[in-house]
Design a protein around this motif. Structure first.
Motif, mmCIF file in Angstrom:
data_model
loop_
_atom_site.group_PDB
_atom_site.id
_atom_site.type_symbol
_atom_site.label_atom_id
_atom_site.label_comp_id
_atom_site.label_asym_id
_atom_site.label_seq_id
_atom_site.Cartn_x
_atom_site.Cartn_y
_atom_site.Cartn_z
ATOM 1 N N ALA A 1 0.989 -1.271 0.049
ATOM 2 C CA ALA A 1 0.055 -0.061 0.017
ATOM 3 C C ALA A 1 0.933 1.171 -0.044
ATOM 4 O O ALA A 1 0.301 2.306 -0.448
ATOM 5 C CB ALA A 1 -0.938 0.123 1.322
ATOM 6 N N ILE A 2 2.002 1.215 0.404
ATOM 7 C CA ILE A 2 2.984 2.445 0.568
ATOM 8 C C ILE A 2 3.767 2.304 -0.728
ATOM 9 O O ILE A 2 4.097 3.614 -1.444
ATOM 10 C CB ILE A 2 3.921 2.140 1.694
ATOM 11 C CG1 ILE A 2 3.000 2.170 2.958
ATOM 12 C CG2 ILE A 2 4.999 3.396 1.921
ATOM 13 C CD1 ILE A 2 3.960 2.265 4.348
ATOM 14 N N ARG A 3 4.188 1.183 -1.091
ATOM 15 C CA ARG A 3 5.119 1.268 -2.283
ATOM 16 C C ARG A 3 4.476 1.431 -3.596
ATOM 17 O O ARG A 3 4.893 1.880 -4.643
ATOM 18 C CB ARG A 3 5.857 -0.121 -2.490
ATOM 19 C CG ARG A 3 6.553 -0.602 -1.391
ATOM 20 C CD ARG A 3 7.519 -2.063 -1.674
ATOM 21 N NE ARG A 3 6.656 -3.013 -1.324
ATOM 22 C CZ ARG A 3 6.055 -3.738 -2.117
ATOM 23 N NH1 ARG A 3 6.237 -3.710 -3.579
ATOM 24 N NH2 ARG A 3 5.207 -4.834 -1.732
ATOM 25 N N SER B 1 13.886 5.288 -1.303
ATOM 26 C CA SER B 1 15.118 5.167 -1.578
ATOM 27 C C SER B 1 16.354 4.848 -0.801
ATOM 28 O O SER B 1 17.254 4.351 -0.812
ATOM 29 C CB SER B 1 15.569 6.664 -2.529
ATOM 30 O OG SER B 1 15.338 7.679 -1.660
ATOM 31 N N SER B 2 16.021 5.720 0.427
ATOM 32 C CA SER B 2 16.951 5.483 1.569
ATOM 33 C C SER B 2 16.421 5.736 3.156
ATOM 34 O O SER B 2 15.536 6.224 2.920
ATOM 35 C CB SER B 2 18.167 6.461 1.371
ATOM 36 O OG SER B 2 17.939 7.825 1.306
ATOM 37 N N ALA C 1 11.530 9.222 0.252
ATOM 38 C CA ALA C 1 10.685 8.665 -0.693
ATOM 39 C C ALA C 1 10.383 9.685 -1.830
ATOM 40 O O ALA C 1 10.274 10.870 -1.357
ATOM 41 C CB ALA C 1 9.416 7.927 -0.043
ATOM 42 N N VAL C 2 9.807 9.133 -2.962
ATOM 43 C CA VAL C 2 9.450 10.080 -4.078
ATOM 44 C C VAL C 2 8.063 9.629 -4.526
ATOM 45 O O VAL C 2 7.719 8.199 -4.582
ATOM 46 C CB VAL C 2 10.499 10.100 -5.156
ATOM 47 C CG1 VAL C 2 9.722 11.169 -6.458
ATOM 48 C CG2 VAL C 2 11.781 10.448 -4.717
ATOM 49 N N HIS C 3 7.150 10.520 -4.681
ATOM 50 C CA HIS C 3 5.883 10.009 -5.067
ATOM 51 C C HIS C 3 5.635 9.610 -6.585
ATOM 52 O O HIS C 3 6.779 10.382 -7.579
ATOM 53 C CB HIS C 3 4.748 11.175 -5.065
ATOM 54 C CG HIS C 3 3.410 10.966 -5.179
ATOM 55 N ND1 HIS C 3 2.825 10.813 -6.417
ATOM 56 C CD2 HIS C 3 2.592 10.679 -4.116
ATOM 57 C CE1 HIS C 3 1.532 10.309 -6.194
ATOM 58 N NE2 HIS C 3 1.288 10.522 -4.885
ATOM 59 N N ARG C 4 5.429 8.652 -6.980
ATOM 60 C CA ARG C 4 5.445 7.965 -8.331
ATOM 61 C C ARG C 4 4.704 8.761 -9.401
ATOM 62 O O ARG C 4 5.045 8.776 -10.309
ATOM 63 C CB ARG C 4 4.872 6.486 -8.182
ATOM 64 C CG ARG C 4 5.776 5.373 -7.571
ATOM 65 C CD ARG C 4 5.213 4.076 -7.568
ATOM 66 N NE ARG C 4 5.915 3.233 -6.559
ATOM 67 C CZ ARG C 4 6.798 2.573 -7.073
ATOM 68 N NH1 ARG C 4 7.550 2.813 -8.400
ATOM 69 N NH2 ARG C 4 7.578 1.749 -6.193
ATOM 70 N N PHE D 1 9.316 13.400 -0.594
ATOM 71 C CA PHE D 1 8.707 13.295 0.803
ATOM 72 C C PHE D 1 9.583 12.573 1.713
ATOM 73 O O PHE D 1 10.511 11.659 1.416
ATOM 74 C CB PHE D 1 7.220 12.817 0.864
ATOM 75 C CG PHE D 1 6.082 13.654 -0.185
ATOM 76 C CD1 PHE D 1 5.813 14.755 0.618
ATOM 77 C CD2 PHE D 1 5.930 13.265 -1.161
ATOM 78 C CE1 PHE D 1 4.765 15.320 -0.068
ATOM 79 C CE2 PHE D 1 5.140 13.726 -1.952
ATOM 80 C CZ PHE D 1 4.561 15.042 -1.391
ATOM 81 N N ALA D 2 9.205 12.677 3.140
ATOM 82 C CA ALA D 2 9.705 11.877 4.045
ATOM 83 C C ALA D 2 8.573 10.792 4.742
ATOM 84 O O ALA D 2 7.592 11.598 5.172
ATOM 85 C CB ALA D 2 10.397 12.582 5.437
ATOM 86 N N LEU D 3 8.839 9.506 4.908
ATOM 87 C CA LEU D 3 7.809 8.948 5.391
ATOM 88 C C LEU D 3 8.285 8.079 6.786
ATOM 89 O O LEU D 3 9.337 7.784 6.788
ATOM 90 C CB LEU D 3 7.754 7.578 4.323
ATOM 91 C CG LEU D 3 7.426 7.899 2.981
ATOM 92 C CD1 LEU D 3 7.235 6.483 2.189
ATOM 93 C CD2 LEU D 3 6.234 8.724 2.776
ATOM 94 N N LYS D 4 7.474 8.486 7.875
ATOM 95 C CA LYS D 4 7.679 8.241 9.123
ATOM 96 C C LYS D 4 7.046 6.693 9.520
ATOM 97 O O LYS D 4 5.794 6.800 9.343
ATOM 98 C CB LYS D 4 7.484 9.280 10.166
ATOM 99 C CG LYS D 4 7.792 8.608 11.550
ATOM 100 C CD LYS D 4 7.476 9.788 12.621
ATOM 101 C CE LYS D 4 7.931 9.475 13.993
ATOM 102 N NZ LYS D 4 7.665 10.350 14.940
ATOM 103 N N LEU D 5 7.484 5.577 9.627
ATOM 104 C CA LEU D 5 7.021 4.477 9.491
ATOM 105 C C LEU D 5 6.816 4.120 11.252
ATOM 106 O O LEU D 5 7.847 4.047 11.856
ATOM 107 C CB LEU D 5 7.468 3.239 9.036
ATOM 108 C CG LEU D 5 7.648 3.230 7.382
ATOM 109 C CD1 LEU D 5 8.371 2.111 6.893
ATOM 110 C CD2 LEU D 5 6.437 3.606 7.019
#
Length: 404
Positions: free
Chosen positions: A95-97, A103-104, A119-122, A128-132
């Motif tokens: 759902a996130i991918r 990327s890192s 991450a980069v929006h496809r 963006f920065a994704l906080k899991l």
């Protein structure tokens, strides 16, 4: 007289030495296989092998080790939470991918067991920065999400949206390319007094916005202050709302979370509830860290850290007000922002149209701002009264002496 024996030829001596060396190396190899270490003594001096000890298994070659590790199946519970100490790859949910290309890894937070990814929006190709956050922390995630979604301020990190999966709870945040305040202090040391006042003013601006709708951050520290970009004129961002407290939070969350900045306040050490006054204490501690270049000593109840002798009097008044032991005596964020030390720093560094035209007009604008501010005084009774013109002069002299 006994007859002298002739010495052996050189060739035979070399053969004897080489054969003895080979025998010694072979003996050491056997010792390693038997006991796990090599012994140079005779056979009778070797330690006896216990009967219960299993035979030592020789280490597999590197190629066989890699092949065996590749054949092993991952643990079923390994992907349920994020383990900061492990170096394995993190499995991102589909759902996130499907929306973002990760990327890192940007940062790992141990106290909240969270992970920040770049991450980069496809579709839009926007970074963006994704906080899991693990799904086990769903209750704290709701509080963090509610606090950061209501915050709309230039000095607070912006939350775009959030994604919920069976394993992770994801916050999609704006990407800041600058370093953290803790990293900058470790690399460059202490900051000039004028620059520290500017950053403290930005920090109080963001906290005043949070406190306006009843939110307390409770984990203000140099590690949770991020620069928006790497330039010298970058603004400061407040991040990590994992310890935030809202008006509708249960009473069980009123106590300071372990490891947070609120737990280092006098009320946190005593086990009392910690709210917005704990943020003001943390602002004082961050300001001391900026002025000294290092984290202050552990705080004891009623004992604020020692201040440098080179500080100006307005800076001492500001820190003394923020670091009062009684939470009821500390000023509010908006009140602390109006103190003479921060107001003078904002007047000196405020961009004007004249300062953008030429350097000469810039100096005149600063001089006019300091002269116009000399007639006004700080309205806060807790912070004390001091003229802005005197404070501005002291700030300029201190910054010049520090830079020189």
């Amino acid at each position: 007289l006994p007859s002298r024996q002739a010495p052996p030829p050189a060739s035979s001596m070399g053969c004897a030495q080489s054969s003895s060396g080979q025998a010694r190396r072979k003996s050491r190899q056997l010792d390693r296989e038997r006991y796990g270490y090599a012994v140079d003594s005779d056979e009778e001096d070797l330690p006896k092998k216990p009967k219960s000890q299993q035979p030592l298994q020789l280490q597999k070659p590197e190629k066989q080790q890699k092949q065996s590790l590749a054949n092993q199946q991952p643990e079923p519970e390994a992907d349920q939470q994020l383990h900061p100490g492990r170096t394995r790859r993190v499995q991102i949910d589909s759902a996130i991918r499907v929306k973002y290309n990760v990327s890192s890894i940007l940062h790992r937070t141990e106290h909240s067991n969270s992970l920040v990814l770049k991450a980069v929006h496809r579709d839009t190709h926007e970074p963006f920065a994704l906080k899991l956050v693990p799904a086990a922390r769903a209750s704290r995630f709701r509080t963090e999400l509610s606090a950061i979604r209501r915050a709309r301020h230039p000095n607070i990190v912006r939350c775009v949206t959030h994604i919920e999966t069976p394993r992770f709870l994801c916050l999609v945040l704006e990407l800041a390319t600058g370093d953290r305040l803790s990293q900058r202090l470790n690399e460059r040391g202490r900051l000039p007094e004028l620059q520290a006042a500017v950053y403290s003013a930005q920090l109080l601006d963001g906290l005043a916005h949070l406190h306006s709708f009843g939110c307390a951050h409770r984990n203000i520290r140099t590690e949770n202050l991020l620069f928006y970009h790497v330039g010298p004129d970058s603004r400061l961002l407040i991040i990590d709302f994992a310890c935030a407290l809202l008006p509708d939070s249960p009473d069980s969350e009123a106590l300071a979370p372990p490891g947070s900045s609120a737990s280092e306040t006098p009320e946190g050490v005593d086990g009392r509830p910690c709210g917005q006054p704990a943020d003001i204490w943390a602002v004082g501690m961050v300001t001391v860290a900026m002025l000294t270049g290092r984290k202050s000593a552990p705080v004891r109840p009623g004992q604020p850290p020692l201040l440098p002798q080179s500080l100006s009097e307005p800076a001492r008044q500001f820190l003394a007000a923020c670091l009062r032991p009684d939470p009821a005596d500390r000023p509010a964020a908006a009140e602390a922002r109006r103190c003479a030390w921060l107001t003078a720093a904002s007047a000196v560094t405020a961009p004007t149209a004249a300062s953008q035209r030429s350097a000469s007009s810039s100096s005149e604008a600063r001089r006019a701002a300091s002269q116009s501010g000399s007639s006004s005084r700080c309205s806060s009774s807790r912070l004390g009264d001091s003229q802005l013109s005197e404070t501005g002069t002291e700030l300029r002299s201190n910054s010049d002496s520090t830079c020189s």
